[in-house]
Design a protein around this motif. Structure first.
Motif, PDB file in Angstrom:
ATOM      1  N   LYS A 175      -6.341  -7.228  11.799  1.00 56.10           N
ATOM      2  CA  LYS A 175      -6.932  -6.911  10.499  1.00 56.10           C
ATOM      3  C   LYS A 175      -8.347  -7.468  10.443  1.00 56.10           C
ATOM      4  O   LYS A 175      -8.586  -8.610  10.839  1.00 56.10           O
ATOM      5  CB  LYS A 175      -6.119  -7.507   9.357  1.00 56.10           C
ATOM      6  CG  LYS A 175      -6.737  -7.179   7.999  1.00 56.10           C
ATOM      7  CD  LYS A 175      -5.974  -7.739   6.841  1.00 56.10           C
ATOM      8  CE  LYS A 175      -6.632  -7.261   5.540  1.00 56.10           C
ATOM      9  NZ  LYS A 175      -6.031  -7.894   4.383  1.00 56.10           N
TER      10      LYS A 175
ATOM     11  N   TYR B 187      -3.817   3.730   0.412  1.00 56.32           N
ATOM     12  CA  TYR B 187      -4.515   2.969  -0.617  1.00 56.32           C
ATOM     13  C   TYR B 187      -3.684   1.747  -0.946  1.00 56.32           C
ATOM     14  O   TYR B 187      -2.455   1.812  -0.983  1.00 56.32           O
ATOM     15  CB  TYR B 187      -4.706   3.794  -1.903  1.00 56.32           C
ATOM     16  CG  TYR B 187      -5.924   4.667  -1.879  1.00 56.32           C
ATOM     17  CD1 TYR B 187      -7.182   4.140  -2.167  1.00 56.32           C
ATOM     18  CD2 TYR B 187      -5.822   6.019  -1.587  1.00 56.32           C
ATOM     19  CE1 TYR B 187      -8.314   4.949  -2.158  1.00 56.32           C
ATOM     20  CE2 TYR B 187      -6.953   6.832  -1.569  1.00 56.32           C
ATOM     21  CZ  TYR B 187      -8.184   6.287  -1.856  1.00 56.32           C
ATOM     22  OH  TYR B 187      -9.292   7.087  -1.834  1.00 56.32           O
ATOM     23  N   LYS B 188      -4.381   0.615  -1.193  1.00 55.17           N
ATOM     24  CA  LYS B 188      -3.678  -0.581  -1.646  1.00 55.17           C
ATOM     25  C   LYS B 188      -3.059  -0.285  -3.008  1.00 55.17           C
ATOM     26  O   LYS B 188      -3.591   0.498  -3.784  1.00 55.17           O
ATOM     27  CB  LYS B 188      -4.639  -1.771  -1.776  1.00 55.17           C
ATOM     28  CG  LYS B 188      -5.242  -2.239  -0.481  1.00 55.17           C
ATOM     29  CD  LYS B 188      -4.495  -3.355   0.208  1.00 55.17           C
ATOM     30  CE  LYS B 188      -4.259  -4.577  -0.573  1.00 55.17           C
ATOM     31  NZ  LYS B 188      -4.978  -5.757  -0.230  1.00 55.17           N
TER      32      LYS B 188
ATOM     33  N   VAL C  84      -7.330   2.054   2.845  1.00 55.50           N
ATOM     34  CA  VAL C  84      -6.887   1.336   4.038  1.00 55.50           C
ATOM     35  C   VAL C  84      -7.175   2.239   5.232  1.00 55.50           C
ATOM     36  O   VAL C  84      -6.644   3.346   5.325  1.00 55.50           O
ATOM     37  CB  VAL C  84      -5.388   0.979   3.969  1.00 55.50           C
ATOM     38  CG1 VAL C  84      -5.001   0.098   5.153  1.00 55.50           C
ATOM     39  CG2 VAL C  84      -5.054   0.277   2.648  1.00 55.50           C
TER      40      VAL C  84
ATOM     41  N   THR D 221      -9.242  -2.965   4.875  1.00 54.02           N
ATOM     42  CA  THR D 221      -9.209  -2.426   3.512  1.00 54.02           C
ATOM     43  C   THR D 221     -10.631  -2.494   2.966  1.00 54.02           C
ATOM     44  O   THR D 221     -11.359  -3.458   3.221  1.00 54.02           O
ATOM     45  CB  THR D 221      -8.240  -3.202   2.593  1.00 54.02           C
ATOM     46  OG1 THR D 221      -8.697  -4.551   2.453  1.00 54.02           O
ATOM     47  CG2 THR D 221      -6.830  -3.193   3.164  1.00 54.02           C
TER      48      THR D 221
ATOM     49  N   MET E 295       0.840  -1.192   0.000  1.00 51.72           N
ATOM     50  CA  MET E 295       0.000   0.000   0.000  1.00 51.72           C
ATOM     51  C   MET E 295       0.876   1.243   0.000  1.00 51.72           C
ATOM     52  O   MET E 295       2.069   1.170   0.271  1.00 51.72           O
ATOM     53  CB  MET E 295      -0.942  -0.014   1.207  1.00 51.72           C
ATOM     54  CG  MET E 295      -0.247  -0.118   2.540  1.00 51.72           C
ATOM     55  SD  MET E 295      -1.366  -0.440   3.936  1.00 51.72           S
ATOM     56  CE  MET E 295      -2.047  -2.018   3.545  1.00 51.72           C
TER      57      MET E 295
ATOM     58  N   GLN F 185      -9.315   1.214  -6.360  1.00 51.36           N
ATOM     59  CA  GLN F 185      -8.351   0.852  -5.325  1.00 51.36           C
ATOM     60  C   GLN F 185      -9.062   0.772  -3.984  1.00 51.36           C
ATOM     61  O   GLN F 185     -10.021   1.508  -3.735  1.00 51.36           O
ATOM     62  CB  GLN F 185      -7.240   1.896  -5.220  1.00 51.36           C
ATOM     63  CG  GLN F 185      -6.251   1.855  -6.348  1.00 51.36           C
ATOM     64  CD  GLN F 185      -5.164   2.884  -6.114  1.00 51.36           C
ATOM     65  OE1 GLN F 185      -5.436   4.070  -6.076  1.00 51.36           O
ATOM     66  NE2 GLN F 185      -3.942   2.416  -5.962  1.00 51.36           N
ATOM     67  N   GLU F 186      -8.566  -0.099  -3.136  1.00 53.92           N
ATOM     68  CA  GLU F 186      -9.117  -0.179  -1.791  1.00 53.92           C
ATOM     69  C   GLU F 186      -8.446   0.850  -0.899  1.00 53.92           C
ATOM     70  O   GLU F 186      -7.223   0.978  -0.902  1.00 53.92           O
ATOM     71  CB  GLU F 186      -8.871  -1.561  -1.187  1.00 53.92           C
ATOM     72  CG  GLU F 186      -9.714  -2.653  -1.783  1.00 53.92           C
ATOM     73  CD  GLU F 186      -9.414  -3.983  -1.136  1.00 53.92           C
ATOM     74  OE1 GLU F 186     -10.209  -4.420  -0.293  1.00 53.92           O
ATOM     75  OE2 GLU F 186      -8.367  -4.567  -1.479  1.00 53.92           O
TER      76      GLU F 186
ATOM     77  N   LYS G   2      -8.908   6.854   6.946  1.00 53.81           N
ATOM     78  CA  LYS G   2      -8.191   6.389   5.754  1.00 53.81           C
ATOM     79  C   LYS G   2      -6.787   6.968   5.783  1.00 53.81           C
ATOM     80  O   LYS G   2      -6.599   8.177   5.840  1.00 53.81           O
ATOM     81  CB  LYS G   2      -8.898   6.810   4.474  1.00 53.81           C
ATOM     82  CG  LYS G   2      -8.269   6.178   3.235  1.00 53.81           C
ATOM     83  CD  LYS G   2      -8.784   6.735   1.920  1.00 53.81           C
ATOM     84  CE  LYS G   2     -10.257   6.581   1.763  1.00 53.81           C
ATOM     85  NZ  LYS G   2     -10.739   7.087   0.455  1.00 53.81           N
TER      86      LYS G   2
ATOM     87  N   TYR H 214      -6.919  -2.435  11.528  1.00 52.03           N
ATOM     88  CA  TYR H 214      -7.102  -1.880  10.180  1.00 52.03           C
ATOM     89  C   TYR H 214      -7.987  -2.756   9.318  1.00 52.03           C
ATOM     90  O   TYR H 214      -8.223  -3.927   9.614  1.00 52.03           O
ATOM     91  CB  TYR H 214      -5.752  -1.607   9.514  1.00 52.03           C
ATOM     92  CG  TYR H 214      -5.082  -2.769   8.839  1.00 52.03           C
ATOM     93  CD1 TYR H 214      -5.092  -2.886   7.440  1.00 52.03           C
ATOM     94  CD2 TYR H 214      -4.411  -3.754   9.565  1.00 52.03           C
ATOM     95  CE1 TYR H 214      -4.455  -3.936   6.803  1.00 52.03           C
ATOM     96  CE2 TYR H 214      -3.773  -4.798   8.933  1.00 52.03           C
ATOM     97  CZ  TYR H 214      -3.805  -4.894   7.552  1.00 52.03           C
ATOM     98  OH  TYR H 214      -3.179  -5.934   6.915  1.00 52.03           O
TER      99      TYR H 214
END
Length: 156
Positions: free
Chosen positions: A77, A135-136, A147, A113, A66, A144-145, A132, A111
């Motif tokens: 996670k 971004y991945k 994070v 995503t 990321m 994009q995911e 946020k 965290y």
């Protein structure tokens, strides 16, 4: 309905609940099958259909997939977190489980995503202190995911 902690292998992957995850993540079914011995929290509605799913895991690694990247650290996670919101506070019930898990594991960071299109879930996470931060690095058909991180102080 009660939240049940059970093995992936006892969860019906054919339930329509998982359709959007299969669309968002082409590898979802293979990943799900690889987790057959892992445990997840599952909620079902009065008709017996899944309306919530939460998979948590502890990681202790660098997050270098990321931008920006993050150094090695022990964190929780939210591996899969999806609810069908219907005014029952199900999201809040799941977040309580997240915080209890993080407290038990004595981590300082949580965290997840998530794609930007999941505005309802993002709003819920932000209300509980997730921000946020990255971004991945993988751009998909869904974009994009993002994070989202939440600093966490566990209770004794």
């Amino acid at each position: 309905m009660p939240l049940v902690y059970k093995k992936f292998s006892s969860v019906n992957l054919s339930d329509p609940f998982f359709d959007t995850l299969k669309q968002d993540y082409p590898e979802f079914e293979l990943w799900f099958e690889s987790k057959k011995e892992a445990l997840a929290y599952v909620s079902t509605n009065e008709d017996g259909n899944i309306d919530g799913f939460l998979y948590l895991k502890v990681e202790d690694e660098a997050l270098d997939n990321m931008t920006p990247s993050f150094s090695q650290q022990r964190r929780v996670k939210l591996g899969t977190f999806k609810i069908d919101a219907h005014g029952t506070k199900l999201g809040e019930r799941f977040l309580r489980l997240v915080f209890d898990f993080a407290s038990k594991e004595r981590v300082k960071l949580i965290y997840v995503t998530i794609f930007d299109k999941h505005k309802g879930l993002i709003s819920l996470l932000e209300r509980y202190g997730f921000e946020k931060k990255a971004y991945k690095n993988l751009d998909t058909a869904n974009g994009q995911e993002g994070v989202y991180f939440k600093p966490f102080v566990w209770r004794n």
